[in-house]
Design a protein around this motif. Sequence first.
Motif, mmCIF file in Angstrom:
data_model
loop_
_atom_site.group_PDB
_atom_site.id
_atom_site.type_symbol
_atom_site.label_atom_id
_atom_site.label_comp_id
_atom_site.label_asym_id
_atom_site.label_seq_id
_atom_site.Cartn_x
_atom_site.Cartn_y
_atom_site.Cartn_z
ATOM 1 N N ILE A 555 0.945 -1.138 -0.116
ATOM 2 C CA ILE A 555 0.281 0.126 0.376
ATOM 3 C C ILE A 555 1.192 1.362 -0.106
ATOM 4 O O ILE A 555 0.612 2.260 -0.996
ATOM 5 C CB ILE A 555 -0.832 -0.033 0.860
ATOM 6 N N ALA A 556 1.850 1.077 1.024
ATOM 7 C CA ALA A 556 3.121 2.447 0.756
ATOM 8 C C ALA A 556 3.434 2.860 -0.548
ATOM 9 O O ALA A 556 4.070 3.576 -1.640
ATOM 10 C CB ALA A 556 4.168 2.000 1.942
ATOM 11 N N LEU A 562 6.467 2.633 -9.127
ATOM 12 C CA LEU A 562 6.992 1.226 -9.619
ATOM 13 C C LEU A 562 5.926 0.099 -9.700
ATOM 14 O O LEU A 562 4.476 0.266 -9.349
ATOM 15 C CB LEU A 562 6.934 0.845 -7.750
ATOM 16 N N THR A 563 5.959 -0.133 -10.844
ATOM 17 C CA THR A 563 4.464 -1.455 -11.506
ATOM 18 C C THR A 563 5.183 -2.736 -10.721
ATOM 19 O O THR A 563 5.851 -3.207 -10.299
ATOM 20 C CB THR A 563 4.568 -2.020 -12.758
ATOM 21 N N ASP A 604 7.728 -11.403 -1.511
ATOM 22 C CA ASP A 604 6.795 -12.379 -2.367
ATOM 23 C C ASP A 604 5.647 -11.791 -2.823
ATOM 24 O O ASP A 604 4.844 -11.579 -3.928
ATOM 25 C CB ASP A 604 7.430 -13.380 -2.626
ATOM 26 N N GLY A 605 4.479 -11.726 -1.888
ATOM 27 C CA GLY A 605 3.386 -10.982 -1.795
ATOM 28 C C GLY A 605 3.122 -9.496 -2.395
ATOM 29 O O GLY A 605 2.120 -9.637 -2.679
ATOM 30 N N ILE A 610 0.222 -5.810 -5.497
ATOM 31 C CA ILE A 610 0.453 -4.696 -6.213
ATOM 32 C C ILE A 610 -0.364 -4.684 -7.267
ATOM 33 O O ILE A 610 -1.026 -3.864 -7.877
ATOM 34 C CB ILE A 610 1.363 -4.288 -6.451
ATOM 35 N N ALA A 611 -0.615 -5.505 -7.914
ATOM 36 C CA ALA A 611 -1.135 -5.791 -9.139
ATOM 37 C C ALA A 611 -2.648 -5.419 -8.600
ATOM 38 O O ALA A 611 -3.443 -5.169 -9.787
ATOM 39 C CB ALA A 611 -0.902 -7.152 -9.359
#
Length: 764
Positions: A555-556, A562-563, A604-605, A610-611
């Motif tokens: 969330i930050a 950044l993708t 890794d999560g 983010i996606a």
Amino acid sequence: MTRASRANVIRWGALAVGIVLFVGALYYINLSMAVGTIRRLGVALPLALFFSGLWHLARTWAWAQCFPQPRNVSFLRLARVRLAAEAFSYLTLRGIAGEPLKVVLLNDRVDTREATAAVALERMAYMIVTALIVGIGSVLAILMLPLTRLWFRVFRAFALTAAIVAVLAGLVVSGRGVYMQALLLRMDRWFGTSIASGRISRFVTAVERQMLDLVRGNPRRLAVLVASTVAAYVFMALEAWVILRASGTPVSAIGAMTVETFSRVASFASAFIPANLGALEASSLAAVAAIGVAGGGAALALARRIRGLFWAGIGLAIYPRGAQRPAPADAETAVAGGELSTPQVLLYIPRDPGVKVSPTVRFAGMGLGERILRSALRAGYSRVIVWEPEGSAGASPRLFTRLAREIGRSTIARTPETLRSALSEFAIDGHVTVVGAGTLVSPALLRDAAEMATDAGCVRDVSAGDDWPVSGVIRMRSDAAGDAAFVSKALAARRAEAWRPNGDDVSSGRARLAIRVVDTDDIARAEHHLRRSSYKDTDATVARFNRRISLPISIALIPTPLTANQLSVILVAIGFYSGWLFSFGSYWAGVGAAFLSLAASVLDGCDGEIARLKYQESALGCWIETVGDYSYYIAIFIGMTFGAVHQTGWGLFYWIGMAAIGGTLLTFALLIYLRTRITAGQPTRLHAVARERFNTDASLWTRITWNLAFVATRAAMPYGIMVLAFLYALPLVIVLAAIGSNLYWVTLVIKLRDLLREEETVAA
């Protein structure tokens, strides 16, 4: 010979030269000693990468000063463009292929002529100032180092060439006119041509004039260009000094500067060789030999090759994409979420007197209003119409104006006339999806709405699931949607219905995301449900524990450029570095590698979160994450194999490691095969589908195998590795991996018929 033939000759000829140099360098390198030297570098390698990162920042700083001020492109954008172009240049023709790409990547923000002038000015300044530094370094080498006669002549030639360049540069900077136009006019007089009046010549002359004006009219800019190039040179000399000292090669500061001096000249001379193949290795060996410490040449060459590949990977990972520009509605029928049968329109009414939550309130790092717009575009809508009447309470015109500019395909209606006009223009099929204030929904639900038809005078609710017939989203005819008062009344009636699915309902696939957030007291609950919706229904207990750490980090990162795919590449790099540390076989290197491995596991999560939270999910992203996970296992198993041999002195671990890696590769091959066969084009569903089919008519053996498989997952395994690292028992990981991986792929083969049976999968 045709132009294409000449290009092929140049390309293959350059590659051939590089291969010859590379083979020649290998002839003089003791490979076993070189590999051992690289292993001894330890923390020097990341320190060298740090200095090379500072070199990139210095070059970006210089480039930023080459634009007319104030510039309309950010420093971060320039850094991304530069790294991406340098990565492309590194793999093709350095200094030639990458420079035009910088102009192309900036064409959405900067005029082509300005961008070309800035690129040319920075490149010319770098070459000229570097030539001067090379001259100074050559003089210092001649005066302070015991050079052979051959190297004395080489560095003397460097110094004389630098002096000539300095004189010519001084004449150009102190002059007043332009030179290219005069040269072309003179050529026209000599040969009777009209080159100077051509379109390309006029463009080149304009770029030259602008470039010279930038330098001549601003002494501060000239000082920055000189200072940044000097700083870049110092950083590279420090990189050489760190690598040579760490490899056990005694070298002074002057010696490191001499090495970098020769490397700079070789770099310019070998710009036509793709990836500097061979030239980098040969120049490193020659430069170190020139100062009489040839033993460190192999380490320097290999470390700089690793550095080049590292930054090329970073550049490709952060390859910038131009800002979206609004396009005609008839051209916008397909997005990442899939193609809709006809162009669809979403009407968004972000404010209502009965809703106390502003569209600017952030949920999971993104404003409510922005989430609605991005959800609609992700779902395939060709146009979003935002109803923001003039003088409405709490209206923030700049919010949606900014979003419309950044996202595109958005229209802001401020009067009833503009609202009806926009609906008439864009709602080609006569249907409109409507979302009101206090409602947060997902692209999946909006896509469901787009497939619904309505009758005249009818308002249809879009269901969030079988148990949630009211989601707060409605579907109606476009002519009725032009009556804002009628639409607001219909939305208010839906907001009165408080029953909505929670985050667990969404993550498990039982419902679509539809959150009601009317009062400020609803914000915390809505945030919780949105976060929970980003979970996977296949997450085990350890994975859910990891998400408590990874989700706040994700969330930050939401507001940053950044993708998810870029983060996946970064995690791959961390995994490879962990494997390298594991290979040392020492206690603290193993603990450090285990810590990095665990950190990468927790993070890794983040890429998936983010996606999902930025609406960037894609099959490609899933495959990138999968490849990253698989490469993580291979990297740490290879590293642990070498580490086990070094720790125990038993060569048997080479065979055990080969068994572990072989079993892992066979397992991955089967999983990739199953991913393409049983997920119906939805690779994220592999675990859920496989779990259901794997346990069909399961024997005791298959049930035990499935239940124990979680130990080897990316979420759980690093915790076990950390424990064994503290116990100094990492070789046990390789033994367990050799046993477990081979048992697992054998079990997959046994259950292959059940796994491949024809069955309709559940949509995500």
